[in-house]
Design a protein around this motif. Sequence first.
Motif, PDB file in Angstrom:
ATOM      1  N   GLY A  17       8.906  -4.780 -29.447  1.00 55.15           N
ATOM      2  CA  GLY A  17      10.604  -4.743 -29.720  1.00 55.15           C
ATOM      3  C   GLY A  17      11.309  -5.072 -30.944  1.00 55.15           C
ATOM      4  N   PHE A  18      11.470  -6.497 -31.164  1.00 50.33           N
ATOM      5  CA  PHE A  18      12.145  -6.961 -32.269  1.00 50.33           C
ATOM      6  C   PHE A  18      10.631  -6.744 -32.829  1.00 50.33           C
ATOM      7  N   ALA A  19       9.628  -7.600 -33.176  1.00 51.86           N
ATOM      8  CA  ALA A  19       9.204  -8.311 -34.507  1.00 51.86           C
ATOM      9  C   ALA A  19       8.733  -6.532 -35.418  1.00 51.86           C
ATOM     10  N   PHE A  20       8.148  -5.585 -35.035  1.00 52.28           N
ATOM     11  CA  PHE A  20       8.086  -4.427 -35.495  1.00 52.28           C
ATOM     12  C   PHE A  20       9.451  -3.729 -36.137  1.00 52.28           C
ATOM     13  N   GLY A  21       9.822  -3.950 -34.993  1.00 52.81           N
ATOM     14  CA  GLY A  21      11.551  -2.952 -34.902  1.00 52.81           C
ATOM     15  C   GLY A  21      12.212  -3.449 -35.810  1.00 52.81           C
ATOM     16  N   VAL A  22      11.833  -4.972 -36.739  1.00 48.24           N
ATOM     17  CA  VAL A  22      12.912  -5.230 -37.763  1.00 48.24           C
ATOM     18  C   VAL A  22      12.129  -5.837 -38.592  1.00 48.24           C
ATOM     19  N   GLY A  23      11.030  -5.485 -38.346  1.00 45.61           N
ATOM     20  CA  GLY A  23       9.966  -5.620 -39.851  1.00 45.61           C
ATOM     21  C   GLY A  23       9.917  -4.300 -40.328  1.00 45.61           C
ATOM     22  N   CYS A  24      10.115  -3.107 -39.383  1.00 44.51           N
ATOM     23  CA  CYS A  24      10.253  -1.409 -39.720  1.00 44.51           C
ATOM     24  C   CYS A  24      11.223  -1.566 -40.732  1.00 44.51           C
ATOM     25  N   ALA A  25      12.084  -1.918 -40.740  1.00 42.31           N
ATOM     26  CA  ALA A  25      13.940  -1.524 -40.737  1.00 42.31           C
ATOM     27  C   ALA A  25      14.150  -2.472 -42.481  1.00 42.31           C
ATOM     28  N   LEU A  26      13.203  -3.667 -42.597  1.00 44.26           N
ATOM     29  CA  LEU A  26      13.005  -4.207 -43.561  1.00 44.26           C
ATOM     30  C   LEU A  26      12.369  -3.617 -44.545  1.00 44.26           C
ATOM     31  N   ALA A  27      11.380  -3.046 -44.015  1.00 45.29           N
ATOM     32  CA  ALA A  27      10.093  -2.345 -45.514  1.00 45.29           C
ATOM     33  C   ALA A  27      10.902  -0.709 -45.978  1.00 45.29           C
ATOM     34  N   VAL A  28      11.568   0.184 -44.676  1.00 38.57           N
ATOM     35  CA  VAL A  28      12.332   0.736 -45.417  1.00 38.57           C
ATOM     36  C   VAL A  28      13.298   0.365 -46.039  1.00 38.57           C
ATOM     37  N   MET A  29      14.560  -0.666 -45.825  1.00 44.45           N
ATOM     38  CA  MET A  29      15.840  -1.249 -46.888  1.00 44.45           C
ATOM     39  C   MET A  29      14.496  -1.155 -48.061  1.00 44.45           C
ATOM     40  N   TYR A  30      13.902  -2.077 -48.313  1.00 45.40           N
ATOM     41  CA  TYR A  30      12.538  -2.402 -49.549  1.00 45.40           C
ATOM     42  C   TYR A  30      12.853  -1.048 -50.328  1.00 45.40           C
ATOM     43  N   SER A  31      11.658  -0.362 -49.823  1.00 44.64           N
ATOM     44  CA  SER A  31      11.501   0.686 -49.815  1.00 44.64           C
ATOM     45  C   SER A  31      12.268   1.706 -50.505  1.00 44.64           C
ATOM     46  N   ILE A  32      13.725   1.573 -50.356  1.00 41.75           N
ATOM     47  CA  ILE A  32      15.309   2.535 -50.646  1.00 41.75           C
ATOM     48  C   ILE A  32      15.387   1.750 -51.647  1.00 41.75           C
ATOM     49  N   TYR A  33      15.478   0.406 -51.673  1.00 40.43           N
ATOM     50  CA  TYR A  33      16.307  -0.308 -52.521  1.00 40.43           C
ATOM     51  C   TYR A  33      15.344  -0.088 -54.318  1.00 40.43           C
ATOM     52  N   MET A  34      13.992  -0.513 -54.221  1.00 41.77           N
ATOM     53  CA  MET A  34      13.153  -0.215 -55.090  1.00 41.77           C
ATOM     54  C   MET A  34      13.370   0.984 -55.945  1.00 41.77           C
ATOM     55  N   GLY A  35      13.340   1.805 -54.874  1.00 44.41           N
ATOM     56  CA  GLY A  35      13.392   3.656 -55.568  1.00 44.41           C
ATOM     57  C   GLY A  35      14.741   3.531 -56.619  1.00 44.41           C
ATOM     58  N   GLY A  36      15.758   3.196 -55.719  1.00 43.78           N
ATOM     59  CA  GLY A  36      17.080   3.258 -56.721  1.00 43.78           C
ATOM     60  C   GLY A  36      17.001   2.281 -57.724  1.00 43.78           C
ATOM     61  N   TYR A  37      16.113   1.489 -57.848  1.00 39.98           N
ATOM     62  CA  TYR A  37      16.061  -0.178 -59.151  1.00 39.98           C
ATOM     63  C   TYR A  37      15.163   1.381 -60.268  1.00 39.98           C
ATOM     64  N   ARG A  38      13.823   2.095 -59.339  1.00 35.95           N
ATOM     65  CA  ARG A  38      12.842   2.811 -60.413  1.00 35.95           C
ATOM     66  C   ARG A  38      13.885   3.873 -61.580  1.00 35.95           C
TER      67      ARG A  38
END
Length: 64
Positions: A17-38
């Motif tokens: 719940g915690f490790a995968f949940g937080v890890g997946c949330a961070l991965a999604v936020m990073y991909s959104i950030y990088m898409g906006g940067y590109r």
Amino acid sequence: MASTSLFWSVGIGFFLGFAFGVGCALAVMYSIYMGGYRAAVKDAQMAERPERYREALEKLSGKQ
């Protein structure tokens, strides 16, 4: 024996719940950030810049 089983159940549940949940949330936020940067870099390199880009530049220059 029951307390050992409970310990493992809680440990696995916490990890999933915690490790995968937080890890997946961070991965999604990073991909959104990088898409906006590109997209911003792509807009900055265009010969004729989009209206939204020009408006953002005007707002930034007005604040300085």
